[in-house]
Design a protein around this motif. Structure first.
Motif, mmCIF file in Angstrom:
data_model
loop_
_atom_site.group_PDB
_atom_site.id
_atom_site.type_symbol
_atom_site.label_atom_id
_atom_site.label_comp_id
_atom_site.label_asym_id
_atom_site.label_seq_id
_atom_site.Cartn_x
_atom_site.Cartn_y
_atom_site.Cartn_z
ATOM 1 N N ALA A 48 66.451 -19.931 -49.602
ATOM 2 C CA ALA A 48 65.412 -20.365 -50.537
ATOM 3 C C ALA A 48 65.380 -19.487 -51.782
ATOM 4 O O ALA A 48 64.959 -19.930 -52.853
ATOM 5 N N THR A 49 65.805 -18.220 -51.660
ATOM 6 C CA THR A 49 65.788 -17.282 -52.784
ATOM 7 C C THR A 49 67.126 -16.551 -52.876
ATOM 8 O O THR A 49 67.919 -16.571 -51.940
ATOM 9 N N LYS A 92 64.008 -11.098 -55.923
ATOM 10 C CA LYS A 92 63.689 -12.327 -55.195
ATOM 11 C C LYS A 92 63.399 -13.458 -56.182
ATOM 12 O O LYS A 92 62.294 -13.603 -56.688
ATOM 13 N N SER A 143 66.706 -23.114 -57.132
ATOM 14 C CA SER A 143 66.332 -24.521 -57.320
ATOM 15 C C SER A 143 67.306 -25.422 -56.578
ATOM 16 O O SER A 143 68.439 -25.044 -56.283
ATOM 17 N N THR A 195 63.632 -17.642 -56.882
ATOM 18 C CA THR A 195 63.730 -18.933 -56.186
ATOM 19 C C THR A 195 64.976 -19.688 -56.616
ATOM 20 O O THR A 195 65.312 -19.746 -57.801
#
Length: 367
Positions: free
Chosen positions: A71-72, A180, A184, A182
């Motif tokens: 996710a990150t 950290k 996409s 995100t």
């Protein structure tokens, strides 16, 4: 003349190792026995195999899958670094880096603004070096020490477990320093993989590993696998990094020749007399000639097997030549990002010496 100049200035590590090898010829009698041909043969076969896998699109496939699980950017780096750590236990540090570094570099190509991509590559190499220390066959120095000191399986794994737990702890702490951000949704399509070709290459890869793990003689298995791969795709033969193979050969020659100098052998014998001196001394020697030759050079002169085991495994951290696996990782990164070589060396050195300092502080209480 211009071609010659470019040839030697394009890869300074290769040139430096060549010069050192030439100088070492004045210190001892050259012998082919000083060259670890298994390392050279297996490395060549693995590089050829990985290039074929890359051309088939398998690395891109795994890169996309890895992105889906992350996710990150921090979790992305953590996932592939931990995969490097655990897979290197069985695959060896060289194989883990050769396999996973191209996947990682394929991934970060999709994120040009990613700030910690060099740090991620360095941690992947660090993880492979540390994880491979858990089994005797994980790296060459452990296989040598296990055999040379006739260690019991229980004794080896007690020492290795201490290194494993501390390594995992330091790696987990290091992830906190990764930014950290995100990730996409990429909405990219997975490449179509030819199943027949994948199955064929998987068999060849397994064939090569049989030689790496000494199940069958490497000098028979690797040449056969190489010929099959060349016949399968002749273009990959020219894409092998022959300068990296040359760098390995030159280092082996230099270490073999320098070890014949009586003054050096006498100095080593006098220095490695206690656990503490053996631990720190083996780390220091590893920084200069890499940990595998360091283990081979020091072992005949000391009975401090535990300290030497921890020293040469931790000693793989530090300089770019402290472990030959470091050279592999650097060369792979340089191939993808040739303009970032200096940045890579700087970050590699900084991160490695931070890890090395932590390990030195940790193990000094156990010696």
């Amino acid at each position: 003349m211009k071609r010659m100049t470019t040839f030697f200035t394009d890869d300074l590590l290769f040139t430096i190792s060549f010069v050192i090898a030439i100088i070492s010829l004045y210190c001892g009698a050259f012998s082919l026995k000083t060259i670890d041909f298994k390392v050279i043969f297996c490395l060549f076969g693995l590089m050829l195999f990985v290039k074929n896998v890359e051309n088939l699109g398998i690395l891109t496939f795994f890169a996309e899958k890895m992105i889906d699980f992350s996710a990150t950017t921090r979790s992305l780096i953590r996932n592939i670094v931990l995969l490097s750590f655990f897979s290197s236990m069985l695959l060896t540090n060289d194989v883990a880096i050769l396999t996973l570094m191209p996947i990682y570099l394929t991934i970060i190509k999709k994120f040009p603004t990613m700030t910690d991509k060099i740090a991620g590559a360095v941690l992947l190499i660090v993880a492979a070096n540390l994880g491979s220390s858990f089994f005797p066959f994980g790296n060459p120095q452990n296989l040598f020490l296990f055999s040379y000191y006739s260690l019991s399986t229980a004794e080896f794994f007690v020492w290795a477990s201490v290194l494993l737990v501390s390594s995992l702890l330091f790696l987990l702490l290091s992830f906190l320093f990764i930014k950290k951000t995100t990730i996409s949704n990429q909405n990219s399509f997975l490449p179509i993989i030819n199943k027949k070709k994948t199955f064929f290459l998987s068999l060849i890869g397994l064939f090569i590993l049989l030689g790496v793990f000494n199940i069958f003689p490497y000098f028979i298995i690797i040449p056969i696998a190489t010929l099959i791969l060349i016949f399968y795709d002749k273009k990959t033969f020219s894409s092998v990094d022959y300068k990296l193979l040359g760098t390995f050969v030159f280092f082996f020659i230099a270490v073999g020749n320098f070890s014949q100098v009586e003054m050096i052998s006498t100095f080593i014998k006098e220095q490695f007399t206690t656990n503490t001196r053996t631990f720190f001394g083996s780390i220091l020697v590893s920084q200069m000639i890499s940990n595998v030759p360091a283990a081979i050079l020091i072992a005949p002169f000391t009975v401090q097997s535990q300290a030497l085991f921890w020293g040469v495994n931790v000693g793989g951290l530090g300089t770019i030549i402290a472990s030959l696996a470091n050279l592999i990782g650097f060369k792979l990164y340089k191939k993808y990002y040739p303009s970032q070589s200096k940045q890579f060396i700087l970050q590699f050195t900084l991160i490695n010496f931070v890890f090395l300092l932590f390990f030195m502080l940790f193990f000094i209480f156990l010696l």
